[in-house]
Motif scaffolding. Structure first.
Motif, PDB file in Angstrom:
ATOM      1  N   ALA A  20       0.831  -1.201   0.000  1.00 57.54           N
ATOM      2  CA  ALA A  20       0.000   0.000   0.000  1.00 57.54           C
ATOM      3  C   ALA A  20       0.867   1.253   0.000  1.00 57.54           C
ATOM      4  O   ALA A  20       0.599   2.216  -0.737  1.00 57.54           O
ATOM      5  N   VAL A  21       1.916   1.244   0.803  1.00 62.79           N
ATOM      6  CA  VAL A  21       2.822   2.397   0.852  1.00 62.79           C
ATOM      7  C   VAL A  21       3.542   2.556  -0.483  1.00 62.79           C
ATOM      8  O   VAL A  21       3.729   3.678  -0.977  1.00 62.79           O
ATOM      9  N   TRP A  22       3.952   1.436  -1.090  1.00 67.60           N
ATOM     10  CA  TRP A  22       4.620   1.480  -2.393  1.00 67.60           C
ATOM     11  C   TRP A  22       3.722   2.125  -3.446  1.00 67.60           C
ATOM     12  O   TRP A  22       4.151   3.027  -4.185  1.00 67.60           O
ATOM     13  N   LEU A  23       2.475   1.685  -3.517  1.00 66.49           N
ATOM     14  CA  LEU A  23       1.564   2.246  -4.509  1.00 66.49           C
ATOM     15  C   LEU A  23       1.263   3.711  -4.212  1.00 66.49           C
ATOM     16  O   LEU A  23       1.249   4.552  -5.120  1.00 66.49           O
ATOM     17  N   GLY A  24       1.046   4.042  -2.934  1.00 71.29           N
ATOM     18  CA  GLY A  24       0.733   5.423  -2.579  1.00 71.29           C
ATOM     19  C   GLY A  24       1.878   6.375  -2.857  1.00 71.29           C
ATOM     20  O   GLY A  24       1.695   7.438  -3.461  1.00 71.29           O
ATOM     21  N   THR A  25       3.095   5.995  -2.437  1.00 69.04           N
ATOM     22  CA  THR A  25       4.249   6.878  -2.659  1.00 69.04           C
ATOM     23  C   THR A  25       4.619   6.927  -4.136  1.00 69.04           C
ATOM     24  O   THR A  25       5.047   7.971  -4.650  1.00 69.04           O
ATOM     25  N   GLY A  26       4.430   5.806  -4.849  1.00 67.95           N
ATOM     26  CA  GLY A  26       4.677   5.825  -6.291  1.00 67.95           C
ATOM     27  C   GLY A  26       3.717   6.756  -7.017  1.00 67.95           C
ATOM     28  O   GLY A  26       4.117   7.488  -7.927  1.00 67.95           O
ATOM     29  N   THR A  27       2.457   6.748  -6.596  1.00 69.98           N
ATOM     30  CA  THR A  27       1.469   7.640  -7.204  1.00 69.98           C
ATOM     31  C   THR A  27       1.813   9.097  -6.932  1.00 69.98           C
ATOM     32  O   THR A  27       1.738   9.955  -7.829  1.00 69.98           O
ATOM     33  N   LEU A  28       2.205   9.407  -5.699  1.00 65.91           N
ATOM     34  CA  LEU A  28       2.577  10.787  -5.362  1.00 65.91           C
ATOM     35  C   LEU A  28       3.859  11.203  -6.081  1.00 65.91           C
ATOM     36  O   LEU A  28       4.012  12.368  -6.469  1.00 65.91           O
ATOM     37  N   THR A  29       4.776  10.247  -6.276  1.00 64.73           N
ATOM     38  CA  THR A  29       5.998  10.552  -7.021  1.00 64.73           C
ATOM     39  C   THR A  29       5.681  10.894  -8.469  1.00 64.73           C
ATOM     40  O   THR A  29       6.257  11.827  -9.058  1.00 64.73           O
ATOM     41  N   GLU A  30       4.745  10.145  -9.054  1.00 65.51           N
ATOM     42  CA  GLU A  30       4.337  10.440 -10.433  1.00 65.51           C
ATOM     43  C   GLU A  30       3.688  11.811 -10.517  1.00 65.51           C
ATOM     44  O   GLU A  30       3.925  12.569 -11.465  1.00 65.51           O
ATOM     45  N   LEU A  31       2.867  12.160  -9.516  1.00 66.74           N
ATOM     46  CA  LEU A  31       2.247  13.485  -9.485  1.00 66.74           C
ATOM     47  C   LEU A  31       3.309  14.571  -9.364  1.00 66.74           C
ATOM     48  O   LEU A  31       3.252  15.601 -10.064  1.00 66.74           O
ATOM     49  N   ALA A  32       4.307  14.353  -8.507  1.00 71.45           N
ATOM     50  CA  ALA A  32       5.384  15.337  -8.353  1.00 71.45           C
ATOM     51  C   ALA A  32       6.162  15.505  -9.650  1.00 71.45           C
ATOM     52  O   ALA A  32       6.536  16.622 -10.037  1.00 71.45           O
ATOM     53  N   GLY A  33       6.404  14.386 -10.361  1.00 69.37           N
ATOM     54  CA  GLY A  33       7.103  14.492 -11.638  1.00 69.37           C
ATOM     55  C   GLY A  33       6.276  15.197 -12.692  1.00 69.37           C
ATOM     56  O   GLY A  33       6.803  15.938 -13.530  1.00 69.37           O
ATOM     57  N   ARG A  34       4.968  15.011 -12.659  1.00 74.37           N
ATOM     58  CA  ARG A  34       4.093  15.647 -13.636  1.00 74.37           C
ATOM     59  C   ARG A  34       4.125  17.170 -13.507  1.00 74.37           C
ATOM     60  O   ARG A  34       4.061  17.894 -14.505  1.00 74.37           O
ATOM     61  N   VAL A  35       4.214  17.669 -12.254  1.00 78.00           N
ATOM     62  CA  VAL A  35       4.223  19.128 -12.037  1.00 78.00           C
ATOM     63  C   VAL A  35       5.649  19.664 -11.885  1.00 78.00           C
ATOM     64  O   VAL A  35       5.845  20.837 -11.573  1.00 78.00           O
ATOM     65  N   LYS A  36       6.655  18.754 -12.061  1.00 77.19           N
ATOM     66  CA  LYS A  36       8.069  19.135 -11.953  1.00 77.19           C
ATOM     67  C   LYS A  36       8.402  19.728 -10.582  1.00 77.19           C
ATOM     68  O   LYS A  36       9.136  20.725 -10.466  1.00 77.19           O
ATOM     69  N   LEU A  37       7.883  19.097  -9.548  1.00 76.45           N
ATOM     70  CA  LEU A  37       8.165  19.550  -8.190  1.00 76.45           C
ATOM     71  C   LEU A  37       9.651  19.350  -7.880  1.00 76.45           C
ATOM     72  O   LEU A  37      10.203  18.273  -8.134  1.00 76.45           O
ATOM     73  N   PHE A  38      10.287  20.394  -7.354  1.00 71.49           N
ATOM     74  CA  PHE A  38      11.724  20.418  -7.018  1.00 71.49           C
ATOM     75  C   PHE A  38      12.629  20.411  -8.248  1.00 71.49           C
ATOM     76  O   PHE A  38      13.848  20.401  -8.115  1.00 71.49           O
ATOM     77  N   ARG A  39      12.036  20.383  -9.450  1.00 77.37           N
ATOM     78  CA  ARG A  39      12.843  20.432 -10.671  1.00 77.37           C
ATOM     79  C   ARG A  39      12.561  21.690 -11.481  1.00 77.37           C
ATOM     80  O   ARG A  39      13.112  21.869 -12.558  1.00 77.37           O
ATOM     81  N   ALA A  40      11.663  22.517 -10.978  1.00 78.10           N
ATOM     82  CA  ALA A  40      11.309  23.783 -11.635  1.00 78.10           C
ATOM     83  C   ALA A  40      10.944  24.779 -10.541  1.00 78.10           C
ATOM     84  O   ALA A  40      10.702  24.391  -9.393  1.00 78.10           O
ATOM     85  N   PRO A  41      10.933  26.060 -10.861  1.00 76.10           N
ATOM     86  CA  PRO A  41      10.505  27.045  -9.852  1.00 76.10           C
ATOM     87  C   PRO A  41       9.120  26.703  -9.301  1.00 76.10           C
ATOM     88  O   PRO A  41       8.277  26.132  -9.996  1.00 76.10           O
ATOM     89  N   LEU A  42       8.913  27.055  -8.041  1.00 79.32           N
ATOM     90  CA  LEU A  42       7.666  26.719  -7.371  1.00 79.32           C
ATOM     91  C   LEU A  42       6.455  27.284  -8.113  1.00 79.32           C
ATOM     92  O   LEU A  42       5.405  26.628  -8.195  1.00 79.32           O
ATOM     93  N   ASP A  43       6.586  28.497  -8.660  1.00 81.99           N
ATOM     94  CA  ASP A  43       5.467  29.098  -9.387  1.00 81.99           C
ATOM     95  C   ASP A  43       5.063  28.238 -10.583  1.00 81.99           C
ATOM     96  O   ASP A  43       3.873  28.043 -10.859  1.00 81.99           O
ATOM     97  N   GLU A  44       6.073  27.729 -11.286  1.00 82.42           N
ATOM     98  CA  GLU A  44       5.763  26.886 -12.439  1.00 82.42           C
ATOM     99  C   GLU A  44       5.100  25.583 -11.999  1.00 82.42           C
ATOM    100  O   GLU A  44       4.151  25.107 -12.640  1.00 82.42           O
ATOM    101  N   SER A  45       5.590  24.984 -10.903  1.00 79.87           N
ATOM    102  CA  SER A  45       4.986  23.749 -10.401  1.00 79.87           C
ATOM    103  C   SER A  45       3.532  23.977 -10.007  1.00 79.87           C
ATOM    104  O   SER A  45       2.655  23.148 -10.296  1.00 79.87           O
ATOM    105  N   LEU A  46       3.264  25.106  -9.351  1.00 84.12           N
ATOM    106  CA  LEU A  46       1.889  25.407  -8.953  1.00 84.12           C
ATOM    107  C   LEU A  46       1.013  25.634 -10.177  1.00 84.12           C
ATOM    108  O   LEU A  46      -0.163  25.228 -10.201  1.00 84.12           O
ATOM    109  N   ARG A  47       1.565  26.259 -11.213  1.00 88.54           N
ATOM    110  CA  ARG A  47       0.790  26.472 -12.429  1.00 88.54           C
ATOM    111  C   ARG A  47       0.468  25.133 -13.096  1.00 88.54           C
ATOM    112  O   ARG A  47      -0.658  24.903 -13.546  1.00 88.54           O
ATOM    113  N   ARG A  48       1.451  24.252 -13.160  1.00 85.45           N
ATOM    114  CA  ARG A  48       1.212  22.928 -13.721  1.00 85.45           C
ATOM    115  C   ARG A  48       0.184  22.158 -12.878  1.00 85.45           C
ATOM    116  O   ARG A  48      -0.654  21.425 -13.404  1.00 85.45           O
ATOM    117  N   PHE A  49       0.270  22.334 -11.559  1.00 83.72           N
ATOM    118  CA  PHE A  49      -0.638  21.671 -10.637  1.00 83.72           C
ATOM    119  C   PHE A  49      -2.081  22.078 -10.923  1.00 83.72           C
ATOM    120  O   PHE A  49      -2.982  21.243 -10.986  1.00 83.72           O
TER     121      PHE A  49
END
Length: 661
Positions: free
Chosen positions: A457-486
């Motif tokens: 359950a933890v694997w699936l949950g953290t994997g899903t959140l990791t995919e969401l973070a990658g989709r919005v480029k969290l920690f890989r782009a400025p916060l404003d851009e991540s929020l806009r993508r979000f």
């Protein structure tokens, strides 16, 4: 007079369904626009007629019209109004009427909101939908008339099964039927596609919203049923692999596979034949569930019918629908060629793997459900296939799929690379290992499978959140851009994320309740105490009482932990006035750690002692929280703009050539 009106409108609805199932289909074959156009008004009129019939039966129940046999058998003047209304579908005849009402609702919805469908496809879809309705109208009118009269009428009725006199059971059957019947739309689209000989991205876009809506309703219905079994039956569990529970779970598994497969057809123009076959299988399993419940071959609180003649009728209907659709698929399916190619390690491959696991799991559940019936039919004796079999077979099948669910979204379409995907999940892997070790240290005396399930359950949950973070480029782009993508994420993407996250939460709840439940059964006198799961239950005794149409005994428990008061629990044991049938009402106090669960049983001796059952069910509430998240994710995905504006227009052959030129 009102009952006769309901019966008459049902007969008219049958004739309307016959017209809808024939003329538009012939018109589509002959390119006769006027005949094809008949599909829309006949579908709407059929809905209006069935709605009138349903209102007439509801009126008979609400007014306690005991000249109607159905009301006599399933109602009583002492019943509260909500249970008079739910009694309409709390029986065999009324549930069939609800079935055809929902079937007509879906048909009318396609007729009204399917303006973007090509006329020929729309006509064929509505004709197939009407063919299904014809079978159920005949079943009702010939064997299960809900408006049958009795003369002279009795003074009062026999009442509704006390187990069904519960708010959960008032909403559980309609939700299930919205799911069951909703999959008939996917089936109708599949048969129409086979007749037409074409499946493409536009077809997948049209079929997905109906499949997703049915999936949401069926998920909610199954969750309501498990919640009802949890608090009403007083056994401390939420799923027993009862054959009728399995009857709802099998189409859910196949429908989940269908939902993912239709995505591949829409995006990559592949898996066409497989998707059509899944649509047929999903609705076939829904019909099979109807056969199991109404044929008389099962003994279950859910089973309404005990007349084998009705079962023979549904068996014939099953043979016609399932056999005919599979024969059509065998004939026309090879023409559904796919143009999209993909490697096994790709997002398409991951979705196909999901499909194979889901269908294998559904087949395993089907085998365990039907094997005792088939063995008994051939004279092999009576055997029981229960939770040990299903847990031993079903769980290992599903484990690889849960592992792959976290990996699949990181793979590219057509051709993927496994190692980069796993590399992006290294944080999720570390969190999973830490969670597994923490669970082992806390629940080390429990089964290892519980720890493994919680880690999954933890694997699936953290994997899903990791995919969401990658989709919005969290920690890989400025916060404003991540929020806009979000904020700009498509609602369908949010639906997928919430669906997978909800499943992870639900698995955690299942793991806790399945592996570490603590149970204590004893005789308690006033003043006695028992410690369960670290909580002290002090029994203060029991008192008699009176409900609207039942007498009751309710006990009182004061629950404390470490000397501090936590809750007061008052479980009940009810005996209904009409049937004299007892029921159990568990008292439940929910915390984030788990449920405190108390049940009072029969008296023992003359000193106020009672048999009591006390449970502590760790994490169980998260199972229903996760289910709600899944349903919300599906509903959110339904609001995606792509579903609102409709599917892409199909190109004619000339248009396609011109575009290519």
């Amino acid at each position: 007079m009102i009952a006769e009106l309901g019966h008459f409108t049902l007969i008219l609805a049958l004739f309307m369904a016959v017209v809808q199932s024939s003329l538009p289909l012939i018109g589509a074959q002959r390119r006769h626009a006027a005949w094809m156009a008949l599909a829309q008004p006949t579908a709407v009129l059929q809905f209006l007629l069935v709605a009138i019939a349903f209102l007439c039966l509801t009126h008979a129940f609400v007014t306690s019209d005991f000249s109607v046999v159905n009301v006599v058998k399933n109602s009583h003047t002492a019943k509260p109004l909500i249970y008079k209304i739910s009694g309409v579908w709390g029986n065999h005849e009324g549930s069939l009427l609800l079935w055809v009402l929902i079937l007509s609702i879906f048909g009318a919805a396609v007729a009204v909101f399917g303006g973007n469908l090509p006329p020929s496809l729309k006509a064929r879809v509505l004709s197939v939908q009407a063919m299904i309705a014809v079978g159920f109208y005949l079943f009702m009118l010939l064997t299960s008339n809900p408006f049958e009269r009795i003369h002279p009428p009795p003074f009062n009725g026999q009442g509704l099964n006390p187990l069904l006199q519960d708010p959960g059971l008032a909403f559980h059957p309609p939700m299930l039927y919205l799911g069951y019947v909703g999959f008939s739309m996917a089936f109708s689209f599949a048969i129409a596609a086979l007749i037409e000989g074409r499946v493409d991205a536009a077809w997948a876009r049209w079929v997905r919203p109906w499949t997703l809506a049915a999936w949401c309703f069926l998920t909610a219905g199954i969750a309501l049923g498990s919640w009802w079994a949890y608090y009403e039956l007083g056994w401390g569990g939420w799923w027993f692999w009862d054959p009728v529970e399995n009857a709802s779970f099998m189409p859910w598994l196949a429908g989940t596979a269908l939902l993912h497969s239709a995505t591949v057809v829409e995006k990559r123009d592949t898996l066409k034949g497989w998707t059509v076959l899944l649509a047929i299988i999903t609705f076939s399993l829904s019909l099979l569930g109807t056969f199991l419940v109404r044929s008389g071959v099962l003994t279950s609180v859910h089973a309404f019918a005990t007349d084998p003649a009705r079962g023979v009728f549904i068996l014939i209907l099953l043979i016609i629908v399932i056999g005919g659709s599979l024969a059509l698929f065998a004939w026309r399916g090879p023409q559904l060629t796919s143009t999209g190619l993909f490697q096994p390690i790709s997002r398409e491959g991951a979705l196909l793997f999901n499909n194979l696991v889901m269908t294998t799991a559904a087949a395993a559940v089907l085998l365990g459900t039907l094997y005792p019936l088939l063995l008994d039919a051939v004279g092999g004796g009576k055997v029981s296939v229960g939770p040990p079999f299903f847990n031993a077979v079903f769980i290992p099948i599903m484990v690889p799929m849960i592992v792959a669910m976290a990996i699949g979204p990181f793979l590219n379409w057509k051709r993927g690379d496994l190692m980069p995907a796993l590399s992006r999940l290294r944080v999720a892997f570390a969190v999973t290992v830490a969670a597994g070790l923490a669970a082992w240290s806390i629940y080390g005396d429990g089964p290892f499978l519980g720890v493994a399930a919680l880690a999954l359950a933890v694997w699936l949950g953290t994997g899903t959140l990791t995919e969401l973070a990658g989709r919005v480029k969290l920690f890989r782009a400025p916060l404003d851009e991540s929020l806009r993508r979000f904020r700009r994420m498509p609602r369908s993407a949010w639906g997928m994320t919430l669906g997978h996250l909800g499943l992870a939460i639900a698995i955690a709840g299942m793991a806790g309740a399945g592996a570490w439940t603590v149970e204590s059964i004893q005789v308690m006198k006033p003043g006695d105490k028992v410690t369960v799961g670290g909580y002290v239950y002090a029994f203060e005794g029991a008192k008699n009482g009176k409900g609207p149409n039942y007498s009751l005994v309710h006990g009182t428990f004061q629950v404390s932990r470490n000397g501090e008061h936590v809750a007061t629990l008052r479980p009940e044991k009810r005996v209904y006035d009409v049937s004299q049938q007892p029921t159990t009402e568990a008292a439940i106090h929910t915390t984030w750690r788990g449920d405190l669960y108390a049940v009072i049983g029969d008296p023992e001796g003359t000193d106020g002692a009672y048999v009591t059952r006390i449970y502590f069910n760790p994490l169980v509430v998260w199972m229903w929280v996760g289910t709600l998240v899944m349903v919300f994710g599906g509903a959110l995905s339904l609001t995606d703009r792509r579903h609102r504006v409709g599917a892409p227009q199909r190109r004619t052959g000339a248009a396609a050539v011109a575009a290519g030129t």
